[in-house]
Design a protein around this motif. Structure first.
Motif, PDB file in Angstrom:
ATOM      1  N   VAL A 144       1.042  -1.139  -0.109  1.00  0.00           N
ATOM      2  CA  VAL A 144      -0.116   0.036  -0.183  1.00  0.00           C
ATOM      3  C   VAL A 144       0.918   1.300   0.163  1.00  0.00           C
ATOM      4  N   TRP A 147      -1.223   7.660   1.397  1.00  0.00           N
ATOM      5  CA  TRP A 147      -2.685   7.795   1.421  1.00  0.00           C
ATOM      6  C   TRP A 147      -2.686   9.289   0.909  1.00  0.00           C
ATOM      7  N   VAL A 379     -13.461  -1.184   3.719  1.00  0.00           N
ATOM      8  CA  VAL A 379     -12.462  -0.958   2.755  1.00  0.00           C
ATOM      9  C   VAL A 379     -12.909  -1.557   1.279  1.00  0.00           C
ATOM     10  N   VAL A 388     -10.874   3.999   2.123  1.00  0.00           N
ATOM     11  CA  VAL A 388     -11.281   3.904   3.231  1.00  0.00           C
ATOM     12  C   VAL A 388     -12.176   5.223   3.547  1.00  0.00           C
ATOM     13  N   THR A 411      -9.960   5.105  10.999  1.00  0.00           N
ATOM     14  CA  THR A 411      -9.296   4.810  10.091  1.00  0.00           C
ATOM     15  C   THR A 411      -7.947   4.150  10.342  1.00  0.00           C
ATOM     16  N   LYS A 415      -6.031   1.209   8.289  1.00  0.00           N
ATOM     17  CA  LYS A 415      -4.730   1.445   7.639  1.00  0.00           C
ATOM     18  C   LYS A 415      -3.445   0.545   7.824  1.00  0.00           C
TER      19      LYS A 415
END
Length: 420
Positions: A144, A147, A379, A388, A411, A415
């Motif tokens: 990932v 963000w 998600v 999210v 969140t 995450k």
């Protein structure tokens, strides 16, 4: 609510993946027999479409007040229903309605086989008895990236202020503002999403996928929700609204219990849920069984109440969902006015979050059981991005900075689970 592809959803022998609400004892013996994927652009009423699809599959949802018996030919269905939205979803590849119907398979039979009848062509060989474990493929682990929020903390705080202005005008008493963030994701997401679904307190933990082919779905949804939108068994409907959040510490618990603001906000939503259930209940049967109980989800304390009612005769699934969906704790009061207010403020649509996911099928007594959660802590993965959503209820004395911090706290465990 877990499937690993569009055709074979719940693989024989795999007990680590199961739809939320389904019986663990069914785990090695169920298989995906039919599926509905619907987008709002397809047209029609999703509640009627869902009810008709489930009825055609053999689930007796035309009158859920009567505690109908479910035939042995079907186990049940995993359901995902996104909330209605005037704003485009940031994950348009994820359907707005998914229903996956599962059948039962006995040891020694092939999926879809009925005693005395040949099995459908193209199915795998008969399973050994007892069933051996299914070994999943070894996909490349997901990664990932950074963000990117759909709005800045200042823009989020300004939206909170705009809701306070709407309250001052008398437009609403409370409204739930939801924000969104996305990040690039590579590799196979299933293990990361499995971690999300396994977060502590995830009563509706599960993973659903679809589109694509075989073991390469086009979209994924993972849910770690603790909140019940509606549960029905024996003609009794229950909803468990959650409103009020603090860190899961001794100090946080004491602060939540002592907060007049959080309690007032919570009671507003309980009253809304009483009204929603009252639309489909027998007269005089709506009850608040528990008020402002403190429950833990991951790193947070949350306040939860239990509201119940006996359903009026003849209430079907579509009418029931029409009364309670979308949930009051993610909309506000009055519900329709609150939806209008937040739709004008939120930067992107809610996608599959803030809707519902769960199970409709066999209960322990062989009769229909409905157990649908509200898709908070949810998600979505599609088109190379993971999404999210999080927010909170805004009342007149809400502090914008505190609301921004609360959404970030909600969140953070998700995450962290995605990152492994």
């Amino acid at each position: 609510m877990s499937t690993l592809g569009p055709v074979v959803g719940y693989r024989p022998g795999s007990v680590d993946l199961h739809p939320p609400g389904s019986a663990i004892s069914c785990a090695p013996h169920v298989w995906e027999r039919s599926r509905l994927e619907w987008h709002s652009r397809d047209g029609g009423d999703p509640l009627s479409i869902l009810a008709a699809f489930l009825a055609d599959a053999g689930l007796p949802v035309s009158d859920v007040s009567a505690s109908p018996r479910v035939t042995d030919t079907v186990c049940g269905a995993a359901v995902l229903l996104a909330p209605p939205s005037a704003v485009a979803s940031p994950a348009p590849g994820v359907p707005d309605l998914v229903a996956v119907v599962y059948g039962h398979t006995r040891p020694g039979e092939r999926p879809g086989e009925q005693p005395g009848r040949p099995a459908p062509a193209g199915l795998p060989p008969a399973l050994p008895s007892p069933l051996g474990p299914w070994t999943p493929p070894s996909p490349s682990p997901s990664r990932v990236g950074a963000w990117t929020p759909s709005w800045s903390p200042a823009e989020h705080a300004a939206a909170v202020g705009a809701v306070r202005d709407a309250i001052a005008r008398g437009d609403v008493y409370q409204a739930n503002v939801v924000g969104h963030a996305s990040a690039p994701i590579s590799g196979d997401p299933r293990e990361a999403l499995r971690r999300v679904a396994a977060l502590p307190g995830a009563r509706y933990g599960g993973v659903l996928s679809g589109g694509g082919t075989g073991d390469a779905p086009a979209w994924w949804v993972a849910c770690a929700s603790p909140e019940t939108l509606v549960e029905v068994a024996g003609g009794r409907a229950v909803t468990r609204p959650i409103k009020g959040t603090r860190p899961a510490t001794a100090e946080g618990r004491a602060e939540l219990l002592a907060s007049a603001k959080e309690r007032a906000e919570h009671v507003m939503i309980v009253d809304l849920e009483r009204n929603d259930l009252g639309r489909v209940a027998r007269t005089g049967t709506v009850r608040v069984e528990e008020l402002f109980a403190i429950r833990r989800w991951s790193r947070l304390w949350q306040a939860e109440s239990t509201v119940s009612a006996q359903l009026a005769a003849g209430v079907g699934l579509a009418r029931l969902l029409g009364a309670v969906w979308p949930g009051g704790s993610v909309t506000g009061a009055p519900k329709l006015a609150a939806i209008d207010v937040v739709s004008a403020l939120e930067p992107v649509g809610r996608g599959p979050s803030m809707g519902t996911a769960g199970w409709i099928g066999h209960g322990p007594d062989g009769r229909l059981r409905i157990d649908l959660g509200l898709t908070i802590r949810t998600v979505a993965v599609a088109d190379g991005l993971v999404h999210v959503w999080a927010g909170g209820g805004i009342v007149w004395d809400s502090d914008p900075a505190a609301e921004v911090a609360e959404a970030a706290a909600k969140t953070a465990p998700i995450k962290a689970a995605l990152a492994g």
